[in-house]
Design a protein around this motif. Structure first.
Motif, PDB file in Angstrom:
ATOM      1  N   VAL A   1       8.973  -5.766  47.309  1.00 23.35           N
ATOM      2  CA  VAL A   1       9.456  -5.388  46.054  1.00 23.35           C
ATOM      3  C   VAL A   1       8.572  -4.050  45.465  1.00 23.35           C
ATOM      4  N   GLU A   2       9.323  -2.740  45.581  1.00 22.58           N
ATOM      5  CA  GLU A   2       8.680  -1.572  45.030  1.00 22.58           C
ATOM      6  C   GLU A   2       8.940  -1.621  43.443  1.00 22.58           C
ATOM      7  N   LEU A   3       8.122  -1.507  42.667  1.00 24.64           N
ATOM      8  CA  LEU A   3       8.040  -1.534  41.202  1.00 24.64           C
ATOM      9  C   LEU A   3       7.961  -0.256  40.699  1.00 24.64           C
ATOM     10  N   ARG A   4       8.914   0.189  39.917  1.00 27.57           N
ATOM     11  CA  ARG A   4       8.771   1.423  39.074  1.00 27.57           C
ATOM     12  C   ARG A   4       9.097   1.297  37.813  1.00 27.57           C
TER      13      ARG A   4
ATOM     14  N   VAL B   1      11.289 -15.074  47.994  1.00 26.42           N
ATOM     15  CA  VAL B   1      10.666 -15.466  46.671  1.00 26.42           C
ATOM     16  C   VAL B   1      11.842 -15.442  45.813  1.00 26.42           C
ATOM     17  N   ARG B   2      11.511 -16.144  44.759  1.00 24.63           N
ATOM     18  CA  ARG B   2      12.586 -16.310  43.648  1.00 24.63           C
ATOM     19  C   ARG B   2      12.424 -15.196  42.615  1.00 24.63           C
ATOM     20  N   LEU B   3      13.457 -14.599  42.138  1.00 23.13           N
ATOM     21  CA  LEU B   3      13.598 -13.488  41.251  1.00 23.13           C
ATOM     22  C   LEU B   3      12.582 -13.736  40.073  1.00 23.13           C
ATOM     23  N   GLU B   4      12.478 -14.953  39.575  1.00 23.88           N
ATOM     24  CA  GLU B   4      11.738 -15.466  38.316  1.00 23.88           C
ATOM     25  C   GLU B   4      10.166 -15.295  38.735  1.00 23.88           C
ATOM     26  N   GLN B   5       9.745 -15.435  40.046  1.00 22.83           N
ATOM     27  CA  GLN B   5       8.411 -15.090  40.284  1.00 22.83           C
ATOM     28  C   GLN B   5       8.207 -13.556  40.285  1.00 22.83           C
ATOM     29  N   VAL B   6       9.101 -12.832  40.779  1.00 24.62           N
ATOM     30  CA  VAL B   6       9.006 -11.167  40.632  1.00 24.62           C
ATOM     31  C   VAL B   6       8.864 -10.965  39.423  1.00 24.62           C
ATOM     32  N   LEU B   7       9.743 -11.362  38.433  1.00 23.15           N
ATOM     33  CA  LEU B   7       9.593 -10.513  37.258  1.00 23.15           C
ATOM     34  C   LEU B   7       8.451 -11.118  36.253  1.00 23.15           C
ATOM     35  N   GLN B   8       7.922 -12.362  36.741  1.00 23.20           N
ATOM     36  CA  GLN B   8       6.612 -12.677  36.126  1.00 23.20           C
ATOM     37  C   GLN B   8       5.554 -11.865  36.765  1.00 23.20           C
ATOM     38  N   ASP B   9       5.557 -11.512  38.000  1.00 28.49           N
ATOM     39  CA  ASP B   9       4.477 -10.664  38.478  1.00 28.49           C
ATOM     40  C   ASP B   9       4.678  -9.109  38.128  1.00 28.49           C
ATOM     41  N   THR B  10       5.947  -8.731  37.825  1.00 31.04           N
ATOM     42  CA  THR B  10       6.304  -7.580  37.313  1.00 31.04           C
ATOM     43  C   THR B  10       5.396  -7.423  35.922  1.00 31.04           C
TER      44      THR B  10
ATOM     45  N   ALA C   1       2.908  -8.931  34.678  1.00 29.39           N
ATOM     46  CA  ALA C   1       1.597  -9.135  34.936  1.00 29.39           C
ATOM     47  C   ALA C   1       0.947  -7.992  35.512  1.00 29.39           C
ATOM     48  N   ASN C   2       1.629  -7.162  36.412  1.00 33.14           N
ATOM     49  CA  ASN C   2       1.078  -5.907  36.812  1.00 33.14           C
ATOM     50  C   ASN C   2       1.483  -4.587  36.282  1.00 33.14           C
ATOM     51  N   LEU C   3       2.536  -4.666  35.404  1.00 29.91           N
ATOM     52  CA  LEU C   3       2.808  -3.590  34.919  1.00 29.91           C
ATOM     53  C   LEU C   3       1.868  -2.523  34.274  1.00 29.91           C
ATOM     54  N   HIS C   4       0.747  -2.795  33.831  1.00 24.28           N
ATOM     55  CA  HIS C   4      -0.368  -2.178  33.450  1.00 24.28           C
ATOM     56  C   HIS C   4      -0.797  -1.237  34.484  1.00 24.28           C
TER      57      HIS C   4
ATOM     58  N   GLY D   1       4.115   1.648  24.438  1.00 26.07           N
ATOM     59  CA  GLY D   1       4.006   0.425  23.731  1.00 26.07           C
ATOM     60  C   GLY D   1       5.558  -0.359  23.418  1.00 26.07           C
ATOM     61  N   ARG D   2       6.582   0.444  24.046  1.00 24.97           N
ATOM     62  CA  ARG D   2       7.832   0.002  23.675  1.00 24.97           C
ATOM     63  C   ARG D   2       8.162  -1.172  24.517  1.00 24.97           C
ATOM     64  N   PRO D   3       9.109  -2.151  23.901  1.00 27.94           N
ATOM     65  CA  PRO D   3       9.319  -3.315  24.863  1.00 27.94           C
ATOM     66  C   PRO D   3      10.440  -2.855  26.087  1.00 27.94           C
ATOM     67  N   LEU D   4      10.259  -3.704  27.190  1.00 29.30           N
ATOM     68  CA  LEU D   4      11.142  -3.436  28.107  1.00 29.30           C
ATOM     69  C   LEU D   4      12.728  -3.726  27.849  1.00 29.30           C
ATOM     70  N   TYR D   5      13.543  -2.804  28.611  1.00 26.30           N
ATOM     71  CA  TYR D   5      14.984  -2.838  28.166  1.00 26.30           C
ATOM     72  C   TYR D   5      15.603  -3.511  29.464  1.00 26.30           C
ATOM     73  N   TRP D   6      15.658  -4.698  29.617  1.00 26.58           N
ATOM     74  CA  TRP D   6      16.037  -5.494  30.580  1.00 26.58           C
ATOM     75  C   TRP D   6      17.522  -5.192  30.869  1.00 26.58           C
ATOM     76  N   PHE D   7      18.224  -4.842  29.799  1.00 21.06           N
ATOM     77  CA  PHE D   7      19.537  -4.614  30.003  1.00 21.06           C
ATOM     78  C   PHE D   7      19.876  -3.492  30.683  1.00 21.06           C
ATOM     79  N   GLY D   8      19.113  -2.662  30.790  1.00 24.81           N
ATOM     80  CA  GLY D   8      19.257  -1.400  31.760  1.00 24.81           C
ATOM     81  C   GLY D   8      18.236  -1.248  32.859  1.00 24.81           C
ATOM     82  N   SER D   9      17.497  -2.329  33.177  1.00 26.69           N
ATOM     83  CA  SER D   9      16.616  -2.290  34.466  1.00 26.69           C
ATOM     84  C   SER D   9      17.523  -2.786  35.326  1.00 26.69           C
ATOM     85  N   THR D  10      17.087  -2.315  36.771  1.00 25.19           N
ATOM     86  CA  THR D  10      17.803  -2.404  37.939  1.00 25.19           C
ATOM     87  C   THR D  10      17.068  -2.821  39.070  1.00 25.19           C
TER      88      THR D  10
END
Length: 287
Positions: free
Chosen positions: A45-48, A64-73, A75-78, A86-95
């Motif tokens: 999974v290429e994360l941007r 891998v389950r999507l839940e695990q990918v989102l948890q790892d996202t 954890a590693n976003l930093h 510092g703004r929260p993620l906008y999951w409604f517009g994430s793809t």
């Protein structure tokens, strides 16, 4: 005693025949009760984050389950550029896209077919409607931006994925995930009257409670643009038809990060599916 002997012989023969048939079936038919032994590939999974060109690779040895990918996202976003202030993620517009080579080639073919039709229309109207011709050329150029793959229309909010098992699919293969912070704009695609326009999309500040008509007042559609309705692609990929004529308009909310597409009219024969195909392409694009 003698009268029972034929029945004993028949019973013995039937028993023998059944044993032979059972043995033959065991050898010649698959054992459907065995677990699925299909070999799965590693998952990448290429994360941007937002529109950054820097990416982080999440790798897994198998499905891998999507839940695990989102948890790892989370954890590693930093590790990605901190341009979200510092703004929260906008999951409604994430793809999330499936982005293996075969899928990307298939999307490229769809993209090329739409671009070719727009270019042909631009040539068709080159002499009679030069402004329209120019606008369609610009729209074709804008739609030629390479796509990450084929979008998976799937809720990406981790809390929602956790509580709904049917929203937590297994991922196997190559994917791209773009997480974003909430944009403060919407985009408009259409045949527009802007002689100096070099990009087929117009970015307009998002305003709470603004409807489609409010946004269209900030652009100048050409005469081949539809007068009665447009398509709104909400950030999650859901497509809605919004009425814009004075006699049929009604208010529908438009979320930050939405894309508005004003369909083309007066299309020649053979172009009946062009608007539908353009909407499908716009649904695939990152914001």
């Amino acid at each position: 005693m003698h009268t029972l002997q034929p029945y004993r012989q028949i019973s013995h023969k039937i028993t023998t025949l059944l044993i032979v048939l059972l043995a033959w079936c065991t050898l010649s038919t698959p054992a459907f009760s065995k677990p699925n032994t299909r070999v799965t590939a590693p998952t990448e999974v290429e994360l941007r984050l937002n529109q950054s060109h820097q990416a982080l690779q999440l790798r897994y040895p198998t499905t891998v389950r999507l839940e695990q990918v989102l948890q790892d996202t989370l954890a590693n976003l930093h590790q990605l550029p901190a341009d979200h202030s510092g703004r929260p993620l906008y999951w409604f517009g994430s793809t999330l896209w499936r982005s293996d080579g075969i899928t990307r080639k298939a999307m490229k073919r769809q993209q090329s077919a739409v671009i070719q039709q727009l270019q042909q229309l631009a040539l068709h109207w080159q002499n009679s409607q030069p402004e329209t011709s120019h606008s369609l050329q610009v729209l074709a150029k804008s739609l030629s931006t390479p796509l990450p793959g084929q979008r998976i229309f799937q809720p990406l909010d981790l809390d929602w994925v956790r509580i709904a098992p049917n929203k937590n699919p297994g991922l196997n293969g190559q994917f791209m995930l773009q997480v974003i912070t909430r944009p403060e704009t919407v985009k408009v695609f259409a045949a527009l009257s802007q002689p100096n326009m070099t990009d087929g999309e117009i970015t307009i500040p998002w305003q709470e409670r603004n409807n489609a008509t409010d946004y269209l007042q900030q652009v100048t559609p050409l005469t081949i643009s539809h007068k009665d309705y447009l398509w709104v692609i909400q950030p999650d990929g859901n497509t809605e038809q919004h009425e814009i004529a004075y006699w049929n308009r009604n208010h529908k909310d438009i979320a930050p990060g939405a894309t508005l597409y004003l369909p083309l009219t007066s299309l020649p024969d053979g172009y009946e599916s062009l608007n539908h195909d353009i909407v499908n392409l716009l649904k695939q694009r990152p914001f």
